[in-house]
Design an enzyme around this catalytic site. Structure first.
Site, short mmCIF file in Angstrom:
data_model
loop_
_atom_site.label_atom_id
_atom_site.label_comp_id
_atom_site.label_asym_id
_atom_site.label_seq_id
_atom_site.Cartn_x
_atom_site.Cartn_y
_atom_site.Cartn_z
N ASP A 307 0.85 -1.18 0.00
CA ASP A 307 0.00 0.00 0.00
C ASP A 307 0.90 1.24 0.00
OD1 ASP A 307 -3.22 0.52 1.63
OD2 ASP A 307 -2.12 1.78 0.22
N GLU A 513 -10.73 6.62 4.33
CA GLU A 513 -9.78 5.98 5.24
C GLU A 513 -9.97 6.44 6.68
OE1 GLU A 513 -6.47 5.90 1.69
OE2 GLU A 513 -5.90 5.08 3.62
C1 GLC Z 1 -4.34 4.30 0.04
C2 GLC Z 1 -5.25 3.12 0.29
C3 GLC Z 1 -5.31 2.16 -0.86
C4 GLC Z 1 -5.06 2.89 -2.16
C5 GLC Z 1 -3.64 3.43 -2.13
C6 GLC Z 1 -3.31 4.25 -3.39
O1 GLC Z 1 -3.71 4.67 1.24
O2 GLC Z 1 -5.05 2.37 1.48
O3 GLC Z 1 -6.61 1.55 -0.83
O4 GLC Z 1 -5.22 2.00 -3.25
O5 GLC Z 1 -3.39 4.22 -0.98
O6 GLC Z 1 -4.07 5.42 -3.41
#
Ligand code: GLC
Length: 625
Positions: A307, A513
């Protein structure tokens, strides 16, 4: 010149031509060759620097033709809201992606890069894209084939912008609505999440027979997908984002792993690791779960991506000991790292660890082989550059109609009059005067929710193109019916205007988030005040725009009809279609609706299950269509 000499010269010339031709011929560039042989040939030509470059994903803001060429970067991403420019067109996106791609193609071996974006409910970063209901609403439809169609439409709108890879679907099984990402989860029920992996063949294409489990992306109208966040992201304590999931092996496999079995079988190209921990072990450093279970037991053959700065969070303090983070994440089995900015530090760190035998070359080769497999499978070597030919798919009428259908099917009717003999819904189209009120009635940004245009979403009506619920109501009622809109009417106004009924649209502010983590799950003011002021004096239909169940029990006696509309996206017309009876209510709760937050977590099947509205609940009405 003698005959023999001429013959010898001819032989030499032919061999020379063959040698020259062979010198230009590189098997990995030959699409007629089996992918396994192409990977082997290319791997055999790659330096350590070129291999490590493939494992790096950088954010578009630090990328350029020169950076892509110099560092052999394998992938670029747009983080939430990271766009070429405000209200960028499909052409602007294609031009940006192509510029990075040309840098990759200019490298010694010309390995194309793959560009990733969070297209989690349509191509949602992009102005004028069709925004579909967030996953919680799709879970309410109980319609996997609808979700598959949404995947196909999303793939077209993503490709319209020149992008080939999406960080979707989120197959989290959210077990506590206090989690700020619960709306990204289709359901608390793992079987619904498992069924909704049908979006993967929608995004990637139908996997060919007898090739189960092999990553598959069917060409230029499809995209590589990403099952996320592996594993247990939806099971953290009190739904605290990125926190710890305490669970036994049976619970993990039967609840949180459910979607991954089907995703792998359906050929998902990539899997993203969760920020969260599993029984105290950071998932980004969890070798047993990534290499042991996902790669060896489930035989996942695509690539595993971290991530966003996910490896930085392995240490107690973010980016605390970056070399430690690189070591443990790569050795755990992560193949591509969403760095996303300090890529030279990452490259230098991993190079040091490989050259000093802390990370075995076999681990690097496994990662690069997986990355190349996805790129070969999706035809990226043959079609690395995009063009403008697909631009008209972005926000197309057909896609908006599909989104409107999804909105209709996602609505859950929780109350319809004092009893079944006196239903309030469907509402009459022809009446004297109706009141529309609420903070979410005329607000396209609120009805889209987070992950729309920007990471956290954009309240208001300037963020993108769509149909607000107020507009939809006006489109639907008889022309003689007066529709009065007051976002926050005072009691005097409500009492003095003799409305036949009112539609009150309220809900949560936009969030994504951890910003959505909530311990009280209340509707923010002035929502409750508006609801109380209106429903005390007029027959009222309350439409909730929320990412999850919220506190509603205290207001229920005043409410005549109650609809959960979740986060419907741009096509608010779907709400009016059902409120006024063109279509019937069919949605079913994908989540348990609690009475009070101190009951949480509370999921279907739990002992002491005492919900306000149980999982699967939803009243139905007849529509004329
Ligand atoms: C974010 C998320 C993830 C996303 C990634 C790229 O923090 O946790 O779901 O795909 O970063 O944006």
């Amino acid at each position: 010149m003698g005959k023999e000499l001429r013959f010898l010269i001819g032989i030499v010339v032919v061999c020379g031509c063959v040698l020259v031709a062979n010198a230009d011929y590189m098997l990995y560039k030959d699409p007629s060759k089996p992918i396994g042989r192409r990977i082997k040939d290319l791997m055999g030509r790659m330096s350590l620097e070129e291999k490590i470059g493939q494992m790096v994903q950088i954010e578009r803001q630090v990328s350029s033709f020169e950076v892509m060429k110099k560092y052999y970067i394998g992938s670029v991403l747009s983080g939430g809201g990271s766009v070429p420019k405000e209200n960028a067109s499909a052409q602007d996106w294609v031009d940006m992606v192509n510029d990075f791609q040309k840098g990759s193609l200019a490298t010694r071996l010309g390995i194309p890069m793959i560009y990733g974006i969070d297209a989690v409910h349509g191509q949602n970063n992009v102005y004028k894209a069709t925004i579909f209901p967030h996953n919680v609403g799709l879970g309410a439809t109980r319609d996997p084939q609808l979700v598959r169609r949404i995947g196909a439409a999303t793939a077209l709108e993503v490709r319209a912008t020149g992008i080939q890879y999406v960080f979707a679907p989120c197959i989290a099984v959210c077990r506590d609505p206090r989690w700020g990402r619960c709306y990204e989860s289709y359901s608390e029920d793992p079987e619904i999440v498992r069924a909704m992996t049908e979006i993967i063949p929608g995004l990637q294409g139908e996997i060919p027979p007898n090739s189960l489990g092999v990553p598959f992306v069917a060409g230029k109208e499809k995209v590589a997908a990403c099952a996320k966040h592996y594993v247990g992201d939806g099971g953290t304590i009190k739904g605290i984002n990125e926190n710890n999931t305490l669970i036994d092996w049976h619970g993990l496999l039967s609840i949180h792993m459910a979607g991954y079995y089907n995703s792998v079988i359906k050929g998902v190209a990539t899997v993203m690791v969760s920020y969260s921990s599993l029984n105290g072990v950071k998932m980004h450093a969890h070798q047993q779960m990534i290499t042991g279970f996902l790669k060896k037991t489930l035989r996942f053959r695509g690539f595993v991506i971290s991530d966003y700065m996910g490896i930085d969070k392995i240490t107690p303090t973010m980016h605390g000991n970056y070399t430690y983070s690189i070591l443990h994440s790569i050795n755990a089995g992560i193949d591509m790292v969403m760095v996303p900015n300090n890529y030279t530090e990452f490259i230098d760190g991993l190079t040091f660890l490989v050259k000093n035998n802390f990370v075995p070359m076999s681990r690097i080769d496994d990662a690069v082989k997986r990355i190349l497999r996805v790129k070969f499978v999706m035809g990226l070597f043959e079609n690395p550059l995009a063009d403008y030919s697909m631009a008209n798919y972005l926000g197309s009428k057909e896609h908006r109609e599909l989104a409107r259908e999804a909105v209709r099917k996602s609505l859950v009717l929780l109350k319809n009059g004092a009893n079944a003999d006196e239903p309030v819904l469907p509402l009459p189209k022809k009446t004297s005067r109706i009141l529309v009120a609420g903070t979410h009635a005329d607000n396209i940004g609120n009805q889209n929710g987070g992950w729309t245009i920007t990471w956290q979403g954009v309240p208001g009506n300037n963020c993108t193109v769509g149909t607000t619920i107020l507009s939809a109501i006006r489109n639907t009622v008889d022309p003689k019916t007066e529709v009065a809109f007051k976002e926050n009417p005072d009691v005097e106004y409500v009492k003095s205007n003799e409305f036949s009924h009112a539609i009150v649209v309220v809900g949560e502010t936009t969030y994504a988030e951890g910003y959505g983590d909530s311990l009280n799950l209340t509707i923010p003011e002035p929502g409750p005040t508006i609801l109380t002021n209106v429903c005390a004096y007029v027959k009222c239909v309350v439409v909730l725009i929320t990412g999850r169940p919220v506190v509603i029990q205290p207001y229920l006696p005043q409410i005549d009809a109650l609809v959960a509309a979740w986060l419907p996206g741009t096509e608010g017309q779907g709400v009016a279609d059902v409120l006024f009876g063109d279509f019937g209510f069919s949605g079913k709760l994908p989540r348990t609706w609690f009475k009070t937050v101190d009951q949480l977590p509370m999921n279907v099947g739990d002992p002491h299950y005492d919900p306000l509205f149980p999982f699967g609940f939803g009243l139905e009405t007849e529509g004329i269509n």
